[in-house]
Motif scaffolding. Structure first.
Motif, PDB file in Angstrom:
ATOM      1  N   GLU A  32       0.826  -1.210   0.000  1.00  0.00           N
ATOM      2  CA  GLU A  32       0.000   0.000   0.000  1.00  0.00           C
ATOM      3  C   GLU A  32       0.861   1.262   0.000  1.00  0.00           C
ATOM      4  O   GLU A  32       2.017   1.243   0.395  1.00  0.00           O
ATOM      5  N   TYR A  36      -0.354  -0.776  -5.644  1.00  0.00           N
ATOM      6  CA  TYR A  36      -1.229  -0.807  -4.474  1.00  0.00           C
ATOM      7  C   TYR A  36      -2.351  -1.838  -4.645  1.00  0.00           C
ATOM      8  O   TYR A  36      -2.982  -1.922  -5.695  1.00  0.00           O
ATOM      9  N   THR A  78      -5.200  -1.763  -3.059  1.00  0.00           N
ATOM     10  CA  THR A  78      -6.528  -1.152  -2.950  1.00  0.00           C
ATOM     11  C   THR A  78      -7.195  -0.990  -4.321  1.00  0.00           C
ATOM     12  O   THR A  78      -8.410  -1.089  -4.430  1.00  0.00           O
TER      13      THR A  78
END
Ligand code: ZN
Length: 256
Positions: free
Chosen positions: A85, A142, A144
């Motif tokens: 992240e 990342y 996400t």
């Protein structure tokens, strides 16, 4: 009729899903292998060619993508990337990811006298592909947004996602060639090439990862010509660097 409809739906879904998370497209992976081959002496290259049953650079570089549709290779799906992240640093562990699999393929091949021909071949093909993948910044991106796969963008008026723009769209629309990448290689200072040749996959990720701020530097979900022009040389550099590192690993393993 219902069956045909289902088939159409299935095919469309497959087409939509196919491009995502593939790492460099076929063209990018082929160039990585070609650059590496160009840096090997002919004896080392011949040894490798024999071990991979004379597959072409194109076949060898993309073998890991070709087997994605084969369930027997499902275990390799998480090997193509690593997610860390934003603002965090990679925590060493044994989870299957691009770093650990490069490490593991190298150490297996260091003890290849105990391995079957098929195992040796598979591990070489893994290195060919994953060293390329790792230099696509969104493969060290990342979790996400799934390495940009869930970032929908308009690229030159076409709906796509950020990951695919970096895998293939810019390479195709900017007509990036092997010669372009070689030119970038030739411009690299010698001490830098020597530093790049040090085999340390965990550290390797820092350089492509440092490009993420530039990768996400666009507005209104629109990627324009200027972005493509700006990042053309970035992609050429990454392909050249991946080729240099792949050659370093292959020399370490196979040079007589
Ligand atoms: Zn891949």
């Amino acid at each position: 009729m219902k069956k045909i409809k289902q088939l159409v739906v299935f095919c469309c879904a497959a087409m939509l899903c196919t491009p995502s998370a593939f790492g460099w497209g076929k063209k990018g992976h082929t160039m990585v292998v070609q650059i590496a081959y160009g840096l090997l002496d002919s004896a080392t290259k011949n040894t490798i060619h024999e071990l991979i049953d004379h597959m072409s650079a194109e076949q060898a570089g993309s073998w890991m993508d070709e087997v994605r549709s084969d369930r027997r290779y499902d275990y390799m799906k998480p090997w193509h990337y690593v997610n860390v992240e934003k603002g965090e640093t990679y925590q060493t562990g044994s989870t299957p990811n691009v770093l650990n699999q490069i490490d593991s393929a190298i150490s297996r091949l260091e003890h290849r006298d105990r391995m079957s021909h098929e195992e040796v071949k598979k591990n070489i093909l893994v290195l060919f592909h994953l060293i390329g993948d790792m230099h696509q910044p969104l493969h060290v991106g990342y979790g996400t947004d799934k390495g940009g796969n869930s970032v929908q963008v308009k690229y030159l008026n076409k709906e796509t996602n950020l990951h695919w723009v970096w895998d293939s769209e810019i390479i195709e629309s900017e007509h990036i060639t092997l010669n372009d990448c070689l030119k970038r290689y030739n411009d690299l200072p010698k001490p830098m090439i020597e530093r790049l040749q040090i085999i340390a996959p965990e550290k390797w990720m820092n350089q492509p990862r440092s490009l993420l701020s530039a990768v996400y530097n666009f507005q209104d979900a629109t990627i324009d010509q200027e972005y493509a022009d700006r990042n053309k040389t970035v992609i050429e550099d990454e392909i050249a660097i991946a080729g240099i590192r792949l050659a370093a690993v292959l020399n370490h393993l196979f040079k007589a």
